[in-house]
Motif scaffolding. Sequence first.
Motif, PDB file in Angstrom:
ATOM      1  N   LEU A  80       4.175  24.574  84.352  1.00 40.62           N
ATOM      2  CA  LEU A  80       4.710  24.157  85.646  1.00 40.62           C
ATOM      3  C   LEU A  80       3.962  22.905  86.094  1.00 40.62           C
ATOM      4  O   LEU A  80       2.739  22.871  86.061  1.00 40.62           O
ATOM      5  N   GLU A  82       2.839  20.696  89.015  1.00 39.59           N
ATOM      6  CA  GLU A  82       2.655  20.818  90.470  1.00 39.59           C
ATOM      7  C   GLU A  82       2.801  19.455  91.153  1.00 39.59           C
ATOM      8  O   GLU A  82       2.517  18.419  90.556  1.00 39.59           O
ATOM      9  N   PHE A  88       6.716  16.242  88.146  1.00 41.82           N
ATOM     10  CA  PHE A  88       6.992  17.303  89.120  1.00 41.82           C
ATOM     11  C   PHE A  88       8.465  17.378  89.479  1.00 41.82           C
ATOM     12  O   PHE A  88       9.052  18.464  89.519  1.00 41.82           O
ATOM     13  N   CYS A  91      10.495  19.118  86.860  1.00 38.17           N
ATOM     14  CA  CYS A  91      10.138  20.529  86.809  1.00 38.17           C
ATOM     15  C   CYS A  91      10.749  21.283  87.990  1.00 38.17           C
ATOM     16  O   CYS A  91      11.359  22.350  87.814  1.00 38.17           O
ATOM     17  N   PHE A  92      10.613  20.739  89.171  1.00 38.35           N
ATOM     18  CA  PHE A  92      11.174  21.363  90.371  1.00 38.35           C
ATOM     19  C   PHE A  92      12.686  21.518  90.239  1.00 38.35           C
ATOM     20  O   PHE A  92      13.246  22.581  90.536  1.00 38.35           O
ATOM     21  N   TRP A 118       6.645  34.412  89.858  1.00 38.87           N
ATOM     22  CA  TRP A 118       6.078  33.102  89.533  1.00 38.87           C
ATOM     23  C   TRP A 118       7.040  31.984  89.910  1.00 38.87           C
ATOM     24  O   TRP A 118       6.635  30.931  90.394  1.00 38.87           O
ATOM     25  N   TYR A 122       6.359  29.162  92.855  1.00 43.73           N
ATOM     26  CA  TYR A 122       6.415  27.730  92.519  1.00 43.73           C
ATOM     27  C   TYR A 122       7.380  27.005  93.455  1.00 43.73           C
ATOM     28  O   TYR A 122       7.064  25.924  93.974  1.00 43.73           O
ATOM     29  N   ARG A 125       5.785  26.594  96.896  1.00 42.88           N
ATOM     30  CA  ARG A 125       4.772  25.523  96.899  1.00 42.88           C
ATOM     31  C   ARG A 125       5.438  24.155  96.869  1.00 42.88           C
ATOM     32  O   ARG A 125       5.031  23.229  97.575  1.00 42.88           O
ATOM     33  N   SER A 126       6.472  24.035  96.068  1.00 43.32           N
ATOM     34  CA  SER A 126       7.177  22.758  95.945  1.00 43.32           C
ATOM     35  C   SER A 126       7.876  22.387  97.245  1.00 43.32           C
ATOM     36  O   SER A 126       7.819  21.230  97.679  1.00 43.32           O
TER      37      SER A 126
END
Length: 144
Positions: A80, A82, A88, A91-92, A118, A122, A125-126
């Motif tokens: 992942l 971050e 990022f 990934c997001f 998980w 994530y 947080r994103s």
Amino acid sequence: LEKCREELLATNGSMEVLVGFSPAKLSEAHLSDLCDILTQTWTIERCLVCSLLWETAPPQSFNLEYGVARVFSEIRNRPLVEPPLVGFFDCFYVMTHVAYVMTAFNGHLPGYRSDCPWLFSYLERSLTFWLREVKDTKNLTVSP
């Protein structure tokens, strides 16, 4: 629909033909490609599972080389990224689509944190990062 059935059967379930990556090459796909592979594989599986191209089911001789579960596994094997690190955004974006696919694009299935802790952690947080970025941008003053 007849042409769709013919084209699908002509692939003989080759995921390289259908989504651009064979099982052996899936691990080489860029993260941004995995988003397309995931949504395309999901669409093909839904068409087969829901018998959208056949009145009952596809011929027993027709099988995909891999399905959504294999794409999920490949995505989960990736680290992942971050915020605000390079990579990022890709990934997001992929992770939002993992959530969409898990909930059938929110058409039939609810999304529960307990389904995939998980992933939801994530995404939270994103989203916290994105909201902070927007707030910081709103506080900027533009000089004439």
